[in-house]
Design an enzyme around this catalytic site. Structure first.
Site, PDB file in Angstrom:
ATOM      1  CB  SER A 152      -0.969  -0.284   1.317  1.00  0.00           C
ATOM      2  OG  SER A 152      -1.304   1.691   1.414  1.00  0.00           O
TER       3      SER A 152
ATOM      4  CG  LEU B 153       0.079   5.897  -7.092  1.00  0.00           C
ATOM      5  CD1 LEU B 153       1.398   6.456  -6.029  1.00  0.00           C
ATOM      6  CD2 LEU B 153       0.337   6.110  -9.288  1.00  0.00           C
ATOM      7  CE1 TYR B 154      -5.870   4.821  -2.885  1.00  0.00           C
ATOM      8  CE2 TYR B 154      -4.505   4.888  -0.553  1.00  0.00           C
ATOM      9  CZ  TYR B 154      -5.818   4.882  -1.071  1.00  0.00           C
ATOM     10  OH  TYR B 154      -6.896   3.844  -0.299  1.00  0.00           O
TER      11      TYR B 154
ATOM     12  CB  THR C  56      -6.753   2.498  -5.561  1.00  0.00           C
ATOM     13  OG1 THR C  56      -6.024   1.816  -4.819  1.00  0.00           O
ATOM     14  CG2 THR C  56      -7.850   2.731  -4.403  1.00  0.00           C
TER      15      THR C  56
ATOM     16  CE  LYS D 107      -7.430  -3.040  -4.051  1.00  0.00           C
ATOM     17  NZ  LYS D 107      -7.845  -2.504  -3.680  1.00  0.00           N
TER      18      LYS D 107
ATOM     19  CG  HIS E 277     -10.599   0.702  -0.441  1.00  0.00           C
ATOM     20  ND1 HIS E 277     -10.101   1.156  -1.602  1.00  0.00           N
ATOM     21  CD2 HIS E 277     -10.419   0.658   0.892  1.00  0.00           C
ATOM     22  CE1 HIS E 277      -9.000   1.558  -0.796  1.00  0.00           C
ATOM     23  NE2 HIS E 277      -9.065   1.549   0.535  1.00  0.00           N
TER      24      HIS E 277
ATOM     25  NE  ARG F 221     -10.997  -0.739   5.302  1.00  0.00           N
ATOM     26  CZ  ARG F 221     -10.138  -0.626   6.564  1.00  0.00           C
ATOM     27  NH1 ARG F 221     -11.442  -1.555   7.025  1.00  0.00           N
ATOM     28  NH2 ARG F 221      -9.420  -0.144   7.042  1.00  0.00           N
TER      29      ARG F 221
ATOM     30  N   GLY G 296     -14.357  -9.902   0.419  1.00  0.00           N
ATOM     31  CA  GLY G 296     -15.017 -11.135   0.788  1.00  0.00           C
ATOM     32  C   GLY G 296     -14.872 -11.911   0.539  1.00  0.00           C
TER      33      GLY G 296
HETATM   34  C1  LIG Z   1      -7.181  -2.455   7.072  1.00  0.00           C
HETATM   35  C2  LIG Z   1      -7.310  -2.167   5.468  1.00  0.00           C
HETATM   36  C3  LIG Z   1      -6.880  -0.994   4.706  1.00  0.00           C
HETATM   37  C4  LIG Z   1      -6.499  -0.866   3.519  1.00  0.00           C
HETATM   38  N1  LIG Z   1      -5.964  -0.094   2.644  1.00  0.00           N
HETATM   39  C5  LIG Z   1      -6.261   0.104   2.119  1.00  0.00           C
HETATM   40  C6  LIG Z   1      -4.582   1.270   0.566  1.00  0.00           C
HETATM   41  O1  LIG Z   1      -4.173   1.584   1.487  1.00  0.00           O
HETATM   42  N2  LIG Z   1      -5.427   0.794  -0.073  1.00  0.00           N
HETATM   43  C7  LIG Z   1      -6.220   0.700  -1.522  1.00  0.00           C
HETATM   44  O2  LIG Z   1      -6.295   0.135  -2.379  1.00  0.00           O
HETATM   45  N3  LIG Z   1      -6.985  -0.281  -0.559  1.00  0.00           N
HETATM   46  C8  LIG Z   1      -6.869  -0.700   0.744  1.00  0.00           C
HETATM   47  N4  LIG Z   1      -7.342  -1.376   1.478  1.00  0.00           N
HETATM   48  C9  LIG Z   1      -9.034  -2.786   0.426  1.00  0.00           C
HETATM   49  C10 LIG Z   1      -8.246  -3.557  -0.308  1.00  0.00           C
HETATM   50  O3  LIG Z   1      -7.204  -3.533  -0.625  1.00  0.00           O
HETATM   51  C11 LIG Z   1      -9.231  -4.712  -0.681  1.00  0.00           C
HETATM   52  O4  LIG Z   1      -9.239  -4.294  -1.695  1.00  0.00           O
HETATM   53  C12 LIG Z   1      -9.869  -5.285   0.589  1.00  0.00           C
HETATM   54  O5  LIG Z   1      -9.398  -5.966   1.415  1.00  0.00           O
HETATM   55  C13 LIG Z   1     -10.799  -6.300   0.228  1.00  0.00           C
HETATM   56  O6  LIG Z   1     -11.251  -6.947   0.588  1.00  0.00           O
HETATM   57  P1  LIG Z   1     -11.099  -8.369   1.877  1.00  0.00           P
HETATM   58  O7  LIG Z   1     -11.136  -7.552   2.621  1.00  0.00           O
HETATM   59  O8  LIG Z   1     -13.262  -8.522   2.360  1.00  0.00           O
HETATM   60  O9  LIG Z   1     -10.606  -9.024   1.375  1.00  0.00           O
HETATM   61  C14 LIG Z   1      -7.739  -1.997   3.134  1.00  0.00           C
HETATM   62  C15 LIG Z   1      -8.540  -2.586   3.010  1.00  0.00           C
HETATM   63  C16 LIG Z   1      -8.735  -3.346   4.259  1.00  0.00           C
HETATM   64  C17 LIG Z   1      -8.981  -4.237   5.279  1.00  0.00           C
END
Ligand SMILES: Cc1cc2nc3c(=O)[nH]c(=O)nc-3n(C[C@H](O)[C@H](O)[C@H](O)COP(=O)(O)O)c2cc1C
Length: 376
Positions: free
Chosen positions: A110, A132-133, A158, A243, A267, A270, A300
């Site tokens: 990340s 990357l952001y 992303t 992504k 994501h 989230r 998921g």
């Molecule tokens: C704690 C946490 C931090 C994350 N941080 C990033 C991030 O910095 N950049 C990003 O593109 N996705 C981030 N994600 C999303 C993950 O890359 C991914 O899309 C997601 O966790 C997939 O779903 P899952 O947790 O159900 O497997 C984050 C997810 C979690 C749980």
């Protein structure tokens, strides 16, 4: 002598992480946006798809390795980029990178990682990707030079986070980055003494890959459009993965902008709430891409059968986020390795039981919509 209860599913790792982490940290890891309906939608989408096994197939030799953008992974499960792994365990991203390398899969680092990408790449024997952001052009050019020098070949951009989603759990828990011991958090620290002891003794958790942090407080940029993605394409010699796509038309735009791969993702629920479950929009994206690039999926995935369903519907591989984070929180590098191994064993069993010796043998005939009434 305490007997360790055997871990039988990824849900067990979630329980272990919950018991190890202070509430605000566990909730940050586990939670999602607003009412967490997108989080649930990701799980529900898998539950609505059923498997249609073939019988009478020789499955005595099974192989789940696959090629993802030129890298052969031992299992079609990659590690999604997640922020600040050192909150979960002092070894943070280094532990994740080592477990991924030993297992033979790819870790996507990340932008918000808590270890420098150079050190993570140095600890890896498998390729690492960099997520990357796009903050602004100067910062992005600098980051690209930096990750290329670290030996990274794949950048994963992303696009699903122009602004930060709202996570009620984090607000209620008074979560700050990094978490601080104070009047609103001391109870949480006190309730998890082992974590707190390690956390307070370790070097402070920071964002060593955000080189531009001095100029801008946030790495997010709500002005990123496909035009800027095309600009990025011109700047980056390596492979580019987009992504956060959940629509076929966006997948086509990503290919037009020069993407080499697509990750169907919301994501992990989230950011936007009331979003579509990723498995529910996979077919739309796969049809739009029409074989021109590999399509990956995350969100998921908790079971080997989930992986089989996604691949049957056209994904090349999947990524997991929270599951390996829970393994890391519970047992460090060994925990991440256990999560990967558990999924590998589940995929192996699922392949045998659905009658597919190799992941490449999976196709849409192996899945169906869970019927509301018996099939006639
Ligand atoms: C704690 C946490 C931090 C994350 N941080 C990033 C991030 O910095 N950049 C990003 O593109 N996705 C981030 N994600 C999303 C993950 O890359 C991914 O899309 C997601 O966790 C997939 O779903 P899952 O947790 O159900 O497997 C984050 C997810 C979690 C749980």
């Amino acid at each position: 002598v305490t007997v360790r209860r055997p871990v039988t599913s990824l849900d067990d790792f979630r329980d272990l992480a919950r018991r190890r982490l202070p509430r605000p940290v566990f909730d940050y890891l586990d939670g999602g946006a607003d009412d967490e309906r997108t989080v649930q939608a990701n799980r529900d989408a898998f539950a609505r798809v059923v498997l249609r096994p073939r019988v009478g197939v020789d499955v005595s030799r099974r192989d789940q390795s696959t090629d993802v953008l030129g890298t052969c992974v031992n299992s079609p499960v990659l590690l999604a980029p997640t922020a600040l792994n050192r909150l979960l365990h002092p070894d943070g991203e280094l532990a994740v990178a080592r477990a991924a390398s030993t297992f033979g899969t790819v870790f996507a680092v990340s932008t918000s990682a808590s270890v420098a990408v150079e050190d993570i790449a140095g600890a890896s024997t498998m390729p690492v990707w960099f997520q990357l952001y796009m903050a602004n052009r100067d910062a992005t050019s600098g980051t690209l030079r930096r990750v290329a020098a670290a030996g990274v070949d794949v950048v994963c951009l992303t696009l699903d986070t122009p602004v930060q989603g709202f996570r009620r759990r984090d607000v209620r828990n008074f979560l700050t980055f990094p978490p601080r011991l104070g009047p609103t958090t001391w109870r949480a620290f006190l309730s998890r003494p082992l974590w707190s002891w390690r956390y307070l003794r370790a070097e402070p958790v920071t964002f060593p890959n955000m080189t531009h942090l001095r100029e801008r407080r946030s790495s997010l940029n709500p002005s990123v459009s496909w035009r800027k993605v095309a600009w990025l394409r011109g700047q980056w010699k390596g492979k580019l993965v987009v992504k956060g796509v959940t629509r076929g038309d966006d997948a086509r735009r990503a290919l037009l902008a020069g993407a080499d791969g697509i990750i169907v993702s919301n994501h992990g629920g989230r950011q936007l709430d009331d979003g579509i479950g990723t498995l529910d929009c996979l077919t739309d994206v796969v049809d739009a891409v029409d074989g021109r690039a590999p399509v990956l999926l995350d969100g998921g995935v908790r079971r080997g059968t989930d992986v089989v369903k996604a691949i049957a519907l056209g994904a090349r591989a999947v990524l997991v986020g929270r599951p390996y984070c829970c393994g890391l929180a519970a047992r460090g590098e060994a925990g991440v390795a256990e999560v990967l191994e558990l999924l590998r064993a589940e995929i192996d069993r699922a392949l045998a039981l659905v009658g597919a010796a190799r992941v490449a043998d999976l196709d849409t005939t192996f899945v169906g919509a869970a019927p509301a009434a018996p099939l006639r």
